[in-house]
Design a protein around this motif. Structure first.
Motif, PDB file in Angstrom:
ATOM      1  N   ALA A   6       5.412  -7.804  -1.622  1.00 56.62           N
ATOM      2  CA  ALA A   6       4.670  -8.046  -0.382  1.00 56.62           C
ATOM      3  C   ALA A   6       4.925  -6.937   0.616  1.00 56.62           C
ATOM      4  O   ALA A   6       4.015  -6.436   1.280  1.00 56.62           O
ATOM      5  N   ALA A   9       3.108  -3.786  -0.436  1.00 55.37           N
ATOM      6  CA  ALA A   9       1.672  -3.957  -0.206  1.00 55.37           C
ATOM      7  C   ALA A   9       1.340  -3.829   1.276  1.00 55.37           C
ATOM      8  O   ALA A   9       0.321  -3.222   1.650  1.00 55.37           O
ATOM      9  N   THR A  46      -0.581  -4.041  -8.739  1.00 56.49           N
ATOM     10  CA  THR A  46      -0.658  -5.313  -8.007  1.00 56.49           C
ATOM     11  C   THR A  46      -0.569  -5.077  -6.505  1.00 56.49           C
ATOM     12  O   THR A  46      -1.328  -5.673  -5.719  1.00 56.49           O
ATOM     13  N   SER A  47       0.341  -4.189  -6.080  1.00 53.58           N
ATOM     14  CA  SER A  47       0.471  -3.879  -4.657  1.00 53.58           C
ATOM     15  C   SER A  47      -0.800  -3.224  -4.127  1.00 53.58           C
ATOM     16  O   SER A  47      -1.258  -3.531  -3.024  1.00 53.58           O
ATOM     17  N   ASN A  50      -3.522  -5.889  -3.827  1.00 56.10           N
ATOM     18  CA  ASN A  50      -3.287  -6.734  -2.660  1.00 56.10           C
ATOM     19  C   ASN A  50      -3.686  -6.018  -1.370  1.00 56.10           C
ATOM     20  O   ASN A  50      -4.307  -6.609  -0.474  1.00 56.10           O
ATOM     21  N   GLN A  53      -7.472  -5.839  -1.027  1.00 57.99           N
ATOM     22  CA  GLN A  53      -8.044  -7.149  -0.699  1.00 57.99           C
ATOM     23  C   GLN A  53      -7.851  -7.487   0.773  1.00 57.99           C
ATOM     24  O   GLN A  53      -8.753  -8.034   1.422  1.00 57.99           O
TER      25      GLN A  53
END
Length: 246
Positions: A6, A9, A46-47, A50, A53
């Motif tokens: 998190a 990201a 994935t980061s 994210n 998005q």
């Protein structure tokens, strides 16, 4: 505690957002793909996904399946989003945007104050007084944080006092922009805000005495006074209508 993913990201999101706001990534420009960004920033896909998005949800990127994301036009950005306002502040927000923010508040808040004067109950008046006391303490103690806390609580209490769920929802959306506005127009020496504290007390009395038109005019006076602190006196021509209405 936030996960490492998190945090990575969020850092990537902010960096891309600032590049967009600085004009390094222009509207309509395709940004690198997930794999390329992952390599460039040394992060996981994935980061990257994210981050993209999040920026898409904030109106800064246009995301389409199986196509590269493109930078969205500035008018599509979510200017009421707390992160967007924070990023704008970091790069240096211009007076034109502050002017538009003050116009938005002038369109909305005077009528909200009139609604509060019509509908406020005893609990609402107590909330207003509590918020005003915090503002007053901030002024006396030269505490910008305390003053801003009270100022936001005061304006939020006015929205609640209108007892209109639609207006309150609009107010919630504006809350981040209102706090941003408070920071931009607050005196460097908070002890010099006595005039603003007194003006808020007068507005509170208009609401207590159920005087909607006086409340509307007093809120307009408060907002125009705040605008003059940042934009100067006389105010820009686009605010002329609000001056003539006061």
């Amino acid at each position: 505690m936030k996960s490492v993913t998190a945090s990575v990201a969020e850092t990537l999101t902010q960096d891309l957002a600032l590049r967009i706001m600085r004009g390094e990534l222009q509207p309509g420009m395709s940004i690198p793909g997930e794999n390329e960004l992952a390599v460039q920033y040394n992060v996981s896909r994935t980061s990257v996904r994210n981050a993209l998005q999040v920026l898409g949800a904030k109106g800064m990127l246009t995301i389409q399946a199986k196509r590269r994301s493109t930078v969205a036009p500035r008018e599509q950005w979510s200017f009421l989003d707390a992160d967007v306002l924070s990023w704008l502040e970091e790069i240096g927000i211009d007076d034109a945007l502050i002017e538009q923010l003050m116009i938005t508040r002038l369109i909305f808040e005077p009528n909200a104050a009139a609604m509060a004067a019509i509908n406020a109950n005893g609990r609402d008046l107590a909330d207003l007084e509590d918020a005003w006391e915090i503002m007053s303490q901030g002024q006396q103690q030269d505490s910008a944080d305390l003053f801003k806390q009270g100022d936001l609580a005061f304006h939020t209490a006015i929205l609640k006092a209108g007892h209109n769920p639609f207006l309150f929802s609009v107010g919630n959306a504006l809350s981040a922009a209102m706090l941003f506005s408070f920071k931009r127009t607050l005196e460097p020496d908070v002890t010099l805000t006595l005039e603003a504290v007194d003006a808020h007390r007068e507005l509170m009395e208009c609401i207590r005495l159920k005087q909607p038109e006086q409340a509307r005019q007093q809120m307009r006076h408060i907002l125009l006074s705040a605008a003059k602190k940042h934009l100067g006196d006389p105010l820009p021509d686009r605010l002329e209508h609000f001056l003539s209405a006061s």
